[in-house]
Scaffold this motif. Structure first.
Motif, PDB file in Angstrom:
ATOM      1  N   ARG A  72      37.300  58.178  70.074  1.00  0.00           N
ATOM      2  CA  ARG A  72      37.692  59.141  69.049  1.00  0.00           C
ATOM      3  C   ARG A  72      36.935  60.424  69.339  1.00  0.00           C
ATOM      4  N   PRO A  73      37.590  61.575  69.240  1.00  0.00           N
ATOM      5  CA  PRO A  73      36.928  62.816  69.645  1.00  0.00           C
ATOM      6  C   PRO A  73      35.889  63.293  68.625  1.00  0.00           C
ATOM      7  N   ALA A  74      34.909  64.035  69.111  1.00  0.00           N
ATOM      8  CA  ALA A  74      33.910  64.664  68.239  1.00  0.00           C
ATOM      9  C   ALA A  74      34.498  65.969  67.703  1.00  0.00           C
ATOM     10  N   GLY A  75      35.528  65.835  66.876  1.00  0.00           N
ATOM     11  CA  GLY A  75      36.205  67.005  66.324  1.00  0.00           C
ATOM     12  C   GLY A  75      37.407  67.389  67.176  1.00  0.00           C
ATOM     13  N   PRO A  76      38.257  68.275  66.640  1.00  0.00           N
ATOM     14  CA  PRO A  76      39.520  68.624  67.301  1.00  0.00           C
ATOM     15  C   PRO A  76      39.353  69.251  68.685  1.00  0.00           C
ATOM     16  N   PHE A  78      37.776  68.294  71.111  1.00  0.00           N
ATOM     17  CA  PHE A  78      37.689  67.311  72.191  1.00  0.00           C
ATOM     18  C   PHE A  78      38.855  66.325  72.189  1.00  0.00           C
TER      19      PHE A  78
ATOM     20  N   ASN B 127      33.534  64.378  59.627  1.00  0.00           N
ATOM     21  CA  ASN B 127      34.200  64.045  60.880  1.00  0.00           C
ATOM     22  C   ASN B 127      33.126  63.720  61.904  1.00  0.00           C
ATOM     23  N   LEU B 128      33.528  63.468  63.130  1.00  0.00           N
ATOM     24  CA  LEU B 128      32.553  63.003  64.131  1.00  0.00           C
ATOM     25  C   LEU B 128      31.842  64.152  64.850  1.00  0.00           C
ATOM     26  N   GLY B 129      32.258  65.394  64.571  1.00  0.00           N
ATOM     27  CA  GLY B 129      31.615  66.528  65.229  1.00  0.00           C
ATOM     28  C   GLY B 129      30.731  67.268  64.242  1.00  0.00           C
ATOM     29  N   THR B 147      29.108  62.383  66.564  1.00  0.00           N
ATOM     30  CA  THR B 147      27.894  62.198  65.751  1.00  0.00           C
ATOM     31  C   THR B 147      28.255  61.669  64.377  1.00  0.00           C
TER      32      THR B 147
END
Lengths: 134, 390
Positions: A72-76, A78, B127-129, B147
């Motif tokens: 799963r990407p670290a935000g859009p 990626f 979210n993951l970022g 993260t």
């Protein structure tokens, strides 16, 4: 554009490192007192707290200390990269640094794999040190 | 030797949530205020009695949340004379208990209120970022590090490499924790769960699956502490704070000294247990931070409940489930009960309820001593508290 790769905000500690990467070599601080390299660049040595530091061009070789395959990407920014491999590289000179492993097959990446640096230009100012398995 | 100024917990409250979201309509500060009021009233106190205010949070940043105790004190309409806004991640509240205990012993405050609130689920703000690419994070964020899960995944990968730990071992933790949640009507996820379910759930950041990860929910909790002397006049049976410890090593995962060993937990745990004068066999119930399954495994090893590298065996065979040899995360944990960003205060609330003996179906029989351990950041910080029934 919010979907572009986030770029580093360069500061006085990191400027020589990013400048060197942009020129195609890996420079990290070397302590003139304890003789150890460190990463990320600081104004004092995290090993002995000396401020007698100089940037040193290192080999660019190391091994995968650990890694994750991001599914799963670290935000859009990626999203198009998935799956991709983020790793901690232990450099031959000692310090660990985070980077990407460039590979067509994330399943081949393993702890202990030998890697070497490869430079990937991201903007007019920023070039990232990525790594490839050797 | 007992002393009238020994620190005790006398009040607790947590906000009701349904499907992971707050039931009551109020702002994030409104929920903080509602649980604060409920916790002091449970003890027979009022908010006007509070002179110590401790909080940490992620609301209102940038903005009023940057001075969290100041903004919360204003909202509550109080003028605290002892404050602590220590924020070391989800373990902050275990550190707050330690700091409040010292302030109470010193006579620097009489009634300390510890509060947390988050409406992250309702806001859909996770979210993951998202860590700005400045200072140490300029060497992490640009590489697409998810993260915080990526750091935990890297630690899990390293633990598997060094000690042969398996994804099945980690799944045992998620399954056992779900069984506790099934005994807790307030837990968010109560449907049955098997090891196979965990292993076949979506891979997020190898080797961690979706069901290795904690929930994302809203949540608010409050704890009231005072001295043993003052507690004599109050409504609740006090639970004693017998020992505490804290430590941190890094934030950037590349700086973690040893990715297969949780040094802050080792240091904090040793300090707390020594102060309390207890050994592992004295602990009846354990509440440890379960942001991810690997967090639990590393914590149990570092706290010395098993040897380093033997955590996989230790949690095998559902040993931490209801009826198992090692009752742990008895409310269903961050994995199945709730996880509103910084979960540490809920570990303390559950441990205190277990020692009060009010946990119904999930009550651990004869629980007299509890160990609580919070972990914050990316395996960055650890804080331990030992609680005991008087």
């Amino acid at each position: 554009m919010s979907t572009e790769q986030p770029l580093p905000v360069i500061d006085h500690d990191s400027a020589p490192y990013w400048q060197a990467a942009h020129e195609g070599h890996l420079d990290i601080p070397l302590c003139g007192d304890c003789g150890k390299h460190h990463f990320y660049p600081r104004a004092i040595c995290p090993h002995c707290h000396s401020d007698n530091l100089n940037f040193d061009t290192v080999s660019g070789r190391g091994e995968v200390h650990t890694f994750t395959v991001a599914r799963r990407p670290a935000g859009p920014a990626f999203a198009d990269d998935v799956p991709y491999v983020v790793a901690l590289i232990e450099l031959e000179e000692g310090p660990r640094m985070m980077s990407r492993i460039q590979t067509d097959d994330p399943e081949k990446v393993h702890i202990g794999a030998k890697v070497e640096v490869t430079f990937v230009k991201a903007s007019d100012e920023i070039t990232f040190p990525y790594f490839r398995m050797t | 030797m007992k002393n009238g100024r020994d620190p005790v917990i006398v009040g607790l409250a947590d906000a009701p949530i349904e499907d992971g979201k707050f039931v009551t309509k109020a702002s994030v500060l409104g929920h903080a205020a509602l649980v604060a009021k409920a916790a002091v009233e449970e003890a027979g106190l009022t908010l006007d009695d509070v002179d110590g205010l401790l909080t940490a949070g992620m609301w209102g940043v940038p903005g009023p949340g940057q001075l969290a105790t100041v903004t919360l004190g204003e909202y509550l309409g109080i003028m605290p004379t002892y404050v602590d806004g220590t924020n070391i991640g989800g373990s902050a509240f275990e550190a707050h208990v330690a700091h409040a205990a010292m302030a109470l012993r010193e006579g620097y405050c009489e009634v300390a209120l510890i509060v947390y609130s988050s409406d992250q689920k309702s806001l859909r703000s996770r979210n993951l970022g998202g860590r700005p690419s400045v200072l140490s994070m300029q060497h992490e964020t640009p590489y697409g590090m998810p993260t915080p899960v990526g750091g935990y995944a890297m630690a899990a990968q390293r633990h598997m490499h060094e000690y042969g730990t398996t994804s099945e071992n980690l799944a045992e933790i998620a399954v056992a924790t779900r069984k506790w949640a099934q005994l807790n009507p307030a837990a968010t996820r109560r449907d049955p769960l098997t090891v196979d379910d965990v292993l076949s759930s979506t891979m997020i950041s190898e080797p961690l699956h979706l069901l290795d990860c904690c929930l994302v929910t809203d949540g608010a909790g409050a704890i009231v502490m005072t001295t043993a002397e003052r507690a004599k006049d109050l409504r609740t049976k006090p639970i004693a704070v017998k020992g505490y410890g804290e430590a941190h090593t890094h934030w950037a995962i590349a700086e973690m000294p040893d990715l297969a060993r949780l040094l802050p937990a080792q240091k904090a745990g040793e300090t707390a247990m020594k102060m309390a004068g207890v050994s592992h066999s004295d602990i009846d119930v354990v509440e440890v931070y379960d942001s991810f399954t690997i967090t639990v495994l590393l914590t149990l090893e570092a706290l010395g409940f098993c040897k380093i590298g033997e955590g996989g065996d230790f949690v095998s065979g559902q040993r931490t489930a209801p009826g198992g040899a090692f009752p742990m995360n008895t409310n269903g944990g961050g994995l199945s009960a709730l996880h509103p960003g910084m979960y540490g205060i809920f570990l303390l609330i559950e441990a205190t309820r277990q020692l009060r003996g009010v946990c119904g179906d999930r009550q651990v029989a004869g629980a007299e001593t509890a160990l609580v351990h919070g972990t914050g950041g990316t395996l960055s910080s650890g804080a331990t508290v030992i609680l005991q029934k008087d």
